[in-house]
Scaffold this active site. Structure first.
Site, PDB file in Angstrom:
ATOM      1  CD  GLU A 362     -15.104  33.679 -52.904  1.00 56.06           C
ATOM      2  OE1 GLU A 362     -14.058  33.555 -53.582  1.00 56.06           O
ATOM      3  OE2 GLU A 362     -15.397  34.703 -52.280  1.00 56.06           O
ATOM      4  CD  GLU A 391       1.084  30.167 -36.919  1.00 53.29           C
ATOM      5  OE1 GLU A 391       2.278  30.519 -36.827  1.00 53.29           O
ATOM      6  OE2 GLU A 391       0.212  30.848 -37.481  1.00 53.29           O
TER       7      GLU A 391
END
Length: 570
Positions: A362, A391
């Site tokens: 963004e 992860e």
């Protein structure tokens, strides 16, 4: 060395702590029986507990614990995880006050602070209480009651519904214009803050009537639990005007001392929990815990669940507010790195990783920058699907180009995700600024700046994409936006470095130039065309009265800051 015991006295107005001869104080919480009360109580306790070193045991006197034993149990379990104590005892703040005032012996105590409760405990541990019903239904004669009565009298005088009183001026001096009182006086602690003014207005007839009524109410509350001498404790206990109808005896100590004087007569009213050393550390995390009031969640209507989820998001915002100093410190340090050519890099796995990539993506069109990057465990594919084991390990190749000029922000709700811990360690070794955003206290993450967002258990236990994720996104928004503003990417409230990549953004860019320069749309469109669509250049050209080339040169000399270019800082 003996065990370290931390005593906690958590009331509506303040949270006090004591251990090994030291004391600390912070804001209180509304009571654990209220919606979100356990979470807010835990946050208030942690804020003061962090001022002490490691402790073996916590003994907590908390408002609301006696009427909500499930919430007291939940608070104890939460504190085991967040403070990492071996043992936690939770009881009512009135019980610890009783033990302190009477040195652990039977008798009657009247607690007069923001609220009011009388408590008698006999030699067999049988408890009798009176009042303590809260500021809206009871607590007669307490600080909130006195403050409310004084404010009502002041408003009656202002309206002409009641006699004139000096309380009008006193309340205006404390709270400002009367029109603002209803909005700002929304909780018991704020109302109680006016009680000292009422008690000080000894020569005012209206105030005197209020104080006398308070004294009579307190005496009636004390008599309701038994005859005989009464130990008065609390913030207003020493006010002579409130004691005159009571056979008061001096208390032996306060609630913090009482936490250490709990005796056999108090045990029926104490909830004790103990850490299980065999429990996996993940299981012990606050964000993995189950909220105590949701055992029937799957039977509730969709409307009820939606309202619950929205309410939980609102309550969690307090966790962000509590972390403001650390968020500010992170943003300032990140801005300094980017000002000298560095980058802002987010690293996370699962939801935190996706949020980091989203915020970075963004920033491109919003601020016309490539200085913000997001790295997610498992790579781009992990944005839309779970990658098994991604992860659980960190690959140096993911951050091979990190330098000492960069800022690396690791995001992990648990505070123990191996990918994020490895990324932070790699960034620190490279000399980068490191920031960790976590949702559990005392996490395994190590960074230059730790941002703890203590959101507590989720509505859906362990689903940290909910309130934990919301708070993470709020912090990322705050960091990236404040940093970009500091770097000159805004002029006033307008994002003047916006990249116009579609029709909506092209329209927005025209509006930005139009409004910032105070011109009509046709003039703004012409200036934008001359500036190759660059809003900053068009704004400077219009406001400084120069052509696009000169405007661009001015901006270049002041590192793109519109306001500096207009001031002629060349």
């Amino acid at each position: 060395m003996g065990s370290v015991i931390l005593s906690i006295d958590l009331g509506k107005t303040s949270c006090r702590a004591a251990a090994a001869g030291r004391r600390a104080e912070g804001p209180g919480a509304p009571g654990i029986a209220f919606t979100g009360g356990v979470r807010r109580a835990e946050a208030a306790i942690l804020a003061v507990a962090q001022q002490f070193g490691p402790v073996d045991e916590l003994i907590v006197g908390a408002a609301g614990a006696l009427t909500a034993p499930d919430a007291a149990q939940a608070l104890g379990q939460a504190l085991l995880r967040s403070v990492r104590a071996k043992r936690v005892a939770v009881t009512g703040d009135a019980v610890t006050a009783h033990a302190g005032a009477l040195d652990g012996k039977p008798g009657t105590v009247l607690i007069v602070g923001t609220g009011v409760v009388a408590m008698a405990i006999d030699a067999d541990g049988v408890m009798r209480t009176a009042d303590g019903w809260g500021p809206w239904l009871g607590d007669e004669g307490g600080g909130a009651w006195i403050g409310t009565s004084g404010l009502r009298a002041a408003l009656r005088a202002l309206d002409g519904r009641g006699p004139a009183t000096a309380l009008v001026d006193a309340a205006t001096a404390r709270f400002g214009p009367p029109q603002t009182w209803p909005a700002q006086l929304a909780d018991a602690a704020m109302l109680a803050s006016f009680a000292p003014d009422v008690l000080a207005a000894e020569d005012d007839a209206v105030a005197s009537v209020i104080v006398e009524a308070a004294a009579e109410s307190l005496a009636a509350t004390a008599r309701a639990v038994g005859d005989g001498p009464v130990a008065m404790v609390g913030g207003l206990a020493q006010m002579p005007a409130l004691r005159k109808h009571i056979d008061a005896i001096p208390p032996a100590g306060d609630a913090l001392e009482g936490a250490l004087r709990l005796a056999a007569i108090h045990e029926p009213h104490v909830i004790r929990v103990r850490a299980n050393d065999s429990t996996d550390r993940l299981d012990a995390l606050t964000t993995e815990a189950v909220r105590p009031d949701l055992h029937d969640l799957d039977t509730r209507s969709i409307g009820e669940i939606v309202a619950l989820l929205v309410a939980a998001e609102g309550e969690a915002h307090g966790a962000v507010v509590a972390a403001l100093p650390r968020i500010t410190a992170a943003a300032e340090a990140i801005a300094a790195r980017l000002a000298r050519g560095g980058r802002l890099i987010y690293a996370g796995a699962g939801t935190p990783g996706r949020l980091g990539v989203l915020d970075a993506a963004e920033c491109g069109p919003t601020f016309n920058t490539d200085l913000v990057r997001g790295v997610i465990a498992g790579g781009p594919v992990a944005l839309t699907q779970a990658i098994d084991g991604a992860e659980d390990a960190f690959d140096v190749a993911d951050l091979a180009d990190v330098t000492a000029d960069d800022a690396l922000v690791g995001i992990t709700a648990s505070g123990r995700t191996p990918f994020v811990l490895g990324a932070l360690n790699h960034g620190r070794a490279a000399g980068a600024l490191t920031v960790a955003i976590v949702n559990n206290s005392g996490s395994e993450a190590t960074a230059d700046i730790m941002i703890e967002l203590l959101t507590g258990p989720e509505v859906l236990a362990g689903s940290t994409r909910l309130t934990a994720g919301t708070c993470q996104k709020v912090v990322l928004n705050a960091i990236s936006t404040s940093v970009m503003i500091a770097l000159g990417k805004a002029y006033g409230p307008r994002m003047v470095d916006v990249r116009a990549t579609n029709a909506k953004l092209r329209r927005r860019t025209v509006r930005i130039v139009r409004d910032a320069a105070g011109v009509d749309e046709e003039t703004a469109a012409r200036a934008l065309a001359a500036a190759d669509g660059h809003a900053k250049t068009a704004i400077v050209a219009l406001l400084a009265g120069v052509d696009a080339a000169e405007a661009a040169a001015r901006l270049d000399r002041v590192h793109g800051r519109v306001r500096d270019a207009l001031r002629g800082r060349l």
